[in-house]
Design a protein around this motif. Structure first.
Motif, PDB file in Angstrom:
ATOM      1  N   PRO A  27       0.859  -1.171   0.093  1.00  0.00           N
ATOM      2  CA  PRO A  27      -0.036   0.066  -0.029  1.00  0.00           C
ATOM      3  C   PRO A  27       0.808   1.294   0.267  1.00  0.00           C
ATOM      4  O   PRO A  27       0.416   2.174  -0.542  1.00  0.00           O
ATOM      5  CB  PRO A  27      -0.921  -0.239   1.507  1.00  0.00           C
ATOM      6  CG  PRO A  27      -0.958  -1.540   1.616  1.00  0.00           C
ATOM      7  CD  PRO A  27       0.451  -2.023   1.057  1.00  0.00           C
ATOM      8  N   GLU A  28       1.979   1.135   0.655  1.00  0.00           N
ATOM      9  CA  GLU A  28       2.895   2.409   0.630  1.00  0.00           C
ATOM     10  C   GLU A  28       3.746   2.720  -0.549  1.00  0.00           C
ATOM     11  O   GLU A  28       3.795   4.000  -1.005  1.00  0.00           O
ATOM     12  CB  GLU A  28       3.828   2.418   1.763  1.00  0.00           C
ATOM     13  CG  GLU A  28       4.755   1.198   1.851  1.00  0.00           C
ATOM     14  CD  GLU A  28       4.226  -0.052   2.498  1.00  0.00           C
ATOM     15  OE1 GLU A  28       5.190  -0.695   3.111  1.00  0.00           O
ATOM     16  OE2 GLU A  28       3.198  -0.191   2.685  1.00  0.00           O
ATOM     17  N   MET A  29       3.652   1.812  -1.358  1.00  0.00           N
ATOM     18  CA  MET A  29       4.446   1.833  -2.703  1.00  0.00           C
ATOM     19  C   MET A  29       3.311   2.392  -3.592  1.00  0.00           C
ATOM     20  O   MET A  29       3.593   3.309  -4.295  1.00  0.00           O
ATOM     21  CB  MET A  29       4.882   0.546  -3.314  1.00  0.00           C
ATOM     22  CG  MET A  29       5.467   0.480  -4.637  1.00  0.00           C
ATOM     23  SD  MET A  29       7.141   1.493  -4.641  1.00  0.00           S
ATOM     24  CE  MET A  29       7.706   1.227  -6.243  1.00  0.00           C
ATOM     25  N   LEU A  30       1.974   1.727  -3.483  1.00  0.00           N
ATOM     26  CA  LEU A  30       1.028   2.461  -4.331  1.00  0.00           C
ATOM     27  C   LEU A  30       0.698   4.099  -4.007  1.00  0.00           C
ATOM     28  O   LEU A  30       0.658   4.838  -5.057  1.00  0.00           O
ATOM     29  CB  LEU A  30      -0.326   1.496  -4.064  1.00  0.00           C
ATOM     30  CG  LEU A  30      -1.644   2.074  -4.820  1.00  0.00           C
ATOM     31  CD1 LEU A  30      -1.473   2.017  -6.345  1.00  0.00           C
ATOM     32  CD2 LEU A  30      -2.829   1.231  -4.365  1.00  0.00           C
ATOM     33  N   GLU A  31       0.729   4.293  -2.813  1.00  0.00           N
ATOM     34  CA  GLU A  31       0.322   5.475  -2.607  1.00  0.00           C
ATOM     35  C   GLU A  31       1.569   6.599  -2.966  1.00  0.00           C
ATOM     36  O   GLU A  31       1.581   7.624  -3.486  1.00  0.00           O
ATOM     37  CB  GLU A  31       0.500   5.768  -1.028  1.00  0.00           C
ATOM     38  CG  GLU A  31       0.119   7.098  -0.249  1.00  0.00           C
ATOM     39  CD  GLU A  31       0.192   7.080   1.052  1.00  0.00           C
ATOM     40  OE1 GLU A  31       0.952   8.231   1.892  1.00  0.00           O
ATOM     41  OE2 GLU A  31      -0.136   5.929   2.016  1.00  0.00           O
ATOM     42  N   GLU A  32       2.873   6.030  -2.786  1.00  0.00           N
ATOM     43  CA  GLU A  32       4.009   6.745  -3.357  1.00  0.00           C
ATOM     44  C   GLU A  32       3.766   7.068  -5.031  1.00  0.00           C
ATOM     45  O   GLU A  32       3.880   8.289  -5.401  1.00  0.00           O
ATOM     46  CB  GLU A  32       5.358   6.147  -3.072  1.00  0.00           C
ATOM     47  CG  GLU A  32       6.491   6.982  -3.063  1.00  0.00           C
ATOM     48  CD  GLU A  32       6.646   8.188  -2.156  1.00  0.00           C
ATOM     49  OE1 GLU A  32       6.898   9.102  -2.173  1.00  0.00           O
ATOM     50  OE2 GLU A  32       6.406   7.817  -0.921  1.00  0.00           O
TER      51      GLU A  32
END
Length: 107
Positions: A27-32
């Motif tokens: 999820p943090e990769m998608l957000e970035e």
């Protein structure tokens, strides 16, 4: 909107693993990715050649260029290194493609 196309290479015995890792994208990769202007991103696999075709749409080249230096992106590259061809900095070996044709239906 800026469209970008590129080719990468996954190891022949790692097709399923490459796909699994992307289906479980952090999820943090998608957000970035979203924070760096990605609005659309697809990757396609040619199983016969192990070639990956990536296509993405971004808002701004300068904003996008900063993505590679983020901590999460560096972590992702290290995570993906065992399944695909990479450069010494663990970034995917990538061949950028030049767009030669595009149509888009306008409403």
């Amino acid at each position: 909107m800026i469209r970008k196309g590129f080719i990468m290479y996954v190891y022949p015995h790692m097709h399923e693993e490459y796909e699994r890792r992307h289906h479980e994208l952090w999820p943090e990769m998608l957000e970035e990715l979203y924070e760096h202007g990605v609005t659309n991103y697809s990757i396609f696999l040619d199983k016969e050649t192990s070639q990956l075709f990536g296509y993405l749409e971004i808002e701004d080249e300068e904003k996008w260029s900063k993505m590679a230096k983020t901590d999460i992106n560096q972590k992702w590259w290290a995570y993906m290194e065992p399944v695909m061809e990479t450069n010494p900095d663990k970034s995917p070996v990538t061949k950028e493609l030049r767009e030669v044709f595009h149509i888009e239906k306008k409403d």
